[in-house]
Design a protein around this motif. Sequence first.
Motif, PDB file in Angstrom:
ATOM      1  N   GLU A  23      -0.857  13.093   3.636  1.00 35.69           N
ATOM      2  CA  GLU A  23       0.480  12.507   3.435  1.00 35.69           C
ATOM      3  C   GLU A  23       0.618  11.156   4.133  1.00 35.69           C
ATOM      4  O   GLU A  23       1.176  10.213   3.577  1.00 35.69           O
ATOM      5  N   LYS A  24       0.088  11.072   5.348  1.00 35.61           N
ATOM      6  CA  LYS A  24       0.223   9.830   6.113  1.00 35.61           C
ATOM      7  C   LYS A  24      -0.668   8.713   5.562  1.00 35.61           C
ATOM      8  O   LYS A  24      -0.246   7.564   5.479  1.00 35.61           O
TER       9      LYS A  24
ATOM     10  N   TYR B 117      -5.495  -1.387  -1.081  1.00 36.18           N
ATOM     11  CA  TYR B 117      -4.700  -0.594  -0.138  1.00 36.18           C
ATOM     12  C   TYR B 117      -5.626  -0.160   0.986  1.00 36.18           C
ATOM     13  O   TYR B 117      -6.677   0.432   0.741  1.00 36.18           O
TER      14      TYR B 117
ATOM     15  N   ASN C  66      -5.611   1.748   4.869  1.00 43.50           N
ATOM     16  CA  ASN C  66      -4.823   2.478   5.849  1.00 43.50           C
ATOM     17  C   ASN C  66      -5.711   3.396   6.675  1.00 43.50           C
ATOM     18  O   ASN C  66      -6.638   4.023   6.152  1.00 43.50           O
TER      19      ASN C  66
ATOM     20  N   LEU D 112      -1.772   8.297   2.559  1.00 42.53           N
ATOM     21  CA  LEU D 112      -1.346   7.865   1.217  1.00 42.53           C
ATOM     22  C   LEU D 112       0.018   7.190   1.195  1.00 42.53           C
ATOM     23  O   LEU D 112       0.394   6.573   0.200  1.00 42.53           O
ATOM     24  N   ASN D 113       0.770   7.314   2.272  1.00 41.07           N
ATOM     25  CA  ASN D 113       2.150   6.803   2.273  1.00 41.07           C
ATOM     26  C   ASN D 113       2.404   5.831   3.413  1.00 41.07           C
ATOM     27  O   ASN D 113       3.259   6.057   4.272  1.00 41.07           O
ATOM     28  N   ASN D 114       1.658   4.735   3.410  1.00 42.16           N
ATOM     29  CA  ASN D 114       1.907   3.677   4.381  1.00 42.16           C
ATOM     30  C   ASN D 114       3.166   2.922   3.948  1.00 42.16           C
ATOM     31  O   ASN D 114       3.194   2.312   2.875  1.00 42.16           O
ATOM     32  N   PRO D 115       4.219   2.939   4.761  1.00 39.74           N
ATOM     33  CA  PRO D 115       5.496   2.326   4.353  1.00 39.74           C
ATOM     34  C   PRO D 115       5.464   0.812   4.189  1.00 39.74           C
ATOM     35  O   PRO D 115       6.374   0.238   3.594  1.00 39.74           O
TER      36      PRO D 115
ATOM     37  N   SER E 297       1.077   2.116  -4.463  1.00 39.52           N
ATOM     38  CA  SER E 297       0.256   3.260  -4.054  1.00 39.52           C
ATOM     39  C   SER E 297      -1.173   3.102  -4.586  1.00 39.52           C
ATOM     40  O   SER E 297      -1.489   2.112  -5.251  1.00 39.52           O
TER      41      SER E 297
ATOM     42  N   ARG F 245      -2.509   5.122  -6.791  1.00 41.74           N
ATOM     43  CA  ARG F 245      -2.592   5.797  -8.095  1.00 41.74           C
ATOM     44  C   ARG F 245      -3.272   4.907  -9.142  1.00 41.74           C
ATOM     45  O   ARG F 245      -2.898   3.759  -9.339  1.00 41.74           O
TER      46      ARG F 245
ATOM     47  N   ARG G 277       9.429  -4.829   4.278  1.00 45.62           N
ATOM     48  CA  ARG G 277       9.055  -3.415   4.376  1.00 45.62           C
ATOM     49  C   ARG G 277       9.072  -2.900   5.819  1.00 45.62           C
ATOM     50  O   ARG G 277       9.021  -1.693   6.046  1.00 45.62           O
TER      51      ARG G 277
ATOM     52  N   GLN H 186      11.335  -0.158   6.894  1.00 46.03           N
ATOM     53  CA  GLN H 186      11.003   1.232   6.562  1.00 46.03           C
ATOM     54  C   GLN H 186      10.539   2.012   7.792  1.00 46.03           C
ATOM     55  O   GLN H 186      10.600   3.244   7.804  1.00 46.03           O
TER      56      GLN H 186
END
Length: 447
Positions: free
Chosen positions: A276-277, A258, A260, A279-282, A287, A289, A200, A203
């Motif tokens: 956005e940042k 998770y 972050n 919730l979206n750790n590359p 996720s 959810r 990953r 990414q």
Amino acid sequence: MAKKSQKKIEKPLPKPEAEKIHPVKSSREGISSKTKLFNGVKKTRIRVIGIGGGAGNIVSEIASKIKKASFVVANTDIKALKTTSRKAIHFQFGQNLTHGLGTGMDPELGEMAAQDEKEKIKKILENQNLLILVACLGGGTASGATPIFAKISRKLGNLTLGIFTLPFKFEGEKKMGIALSALEKLRPRVNAFLVIPNERIFQIIDKKTPLKVALSAINKMLSESLEGLIEMIYTPGLINIDFADLKTILEGQGKLSYLNTVKVQKKEGAAQEAVEKVLNNPLYPYSIRGSKGILLNIAGERDLELSQVSQISKTISELANSEAKIIFGISQNKKYSDIIQTTLLATGCQIKILPKKLKKRNFKKAPLVEKKPKIVKKVKKSKKIKIEVPKEAKEDEVKPVAAETEKIRKNALQIRKETQAAEQELLEKEKIWETPAFLRKRLIKDQ
């Protein structure tokens, strides 16, 4: 009588003292309550242990950045230990089995080395409230020894969080197999765990980036996330989060989690950017959810707006399970000048467990096999198209075939006639040979 009255006076004295010691969650009750809370929570003991060479490098890098936790680097390889940070405790184990060397990608040897040093490991893990195990799975020491560390920690009653990385694809299927096998052993032995596949990293960085720089990028993100988590527990806030809250979210076993922490500049649209940042750790292949536990802390200056807090918390809570435990905190401090810091820990992420996903990825070879017959079919079709010719050409092709069949039929009739003629000839000859010798000579002369 005087003695009895003295006894009566002494009994009520401890009560007010007990009330003073009691920590208060909210800072609204005054400066003195903040001080007491800080002093009480400061006693929470957090230890981060890196097991194996790769994890030793991770812990070495983050040890200099995080102050409110103790660090241990554990390995069978004495040379690898010497290269790690002095800010971490060095723990060498398995000397009798490995003689100061590594385990050579043999998880059984790594397990035996840890089993052989159970009492020493127990001393390192005891008297801790939160134990964070870091391991780069796939190697012999990390894959074999980490499940033993986790098992001992669980027996000691420590809250145990695992941070595990998986090898790069180029490291081979065998190493990945060892990593996944270790992960299955670890799941029931930890309260919660994070999984970060090394793959990953592509990414967030370019493929031409040097390996050391690439791995350092992973370490930096882990360091920021852990720092945010530890800060959340130790630092009192307007709406405070303490160790009891963390325990509520982490309690249980084998929860995919998770973690972050992100920082964004305070400006218009900062709340949306933070959401956005965070919730979206590359680095994570999953996720939050459907998660069943959320621990969220938003930190900023004293002028942190309610609308910003509401937008961040609402978006995150909507992604969680409808019955999820959600604990929310707000910290205000001058050090967050022009910054909004958001730390998110989600547990019980509802997604197919990572090993199954990775096993499916191995079957990507199957479509390649399926494509081969498709290519053959296309070639066959193209041949058919080539074979298709105009009607005139077809008629020309049919005529010689018909002629050949006619020739074949004529030859068959001729052969039949010839055989009949031959048979007739033989019959005539037989008649000749059946006649007496003196008459036969005359017939031959007459012929």
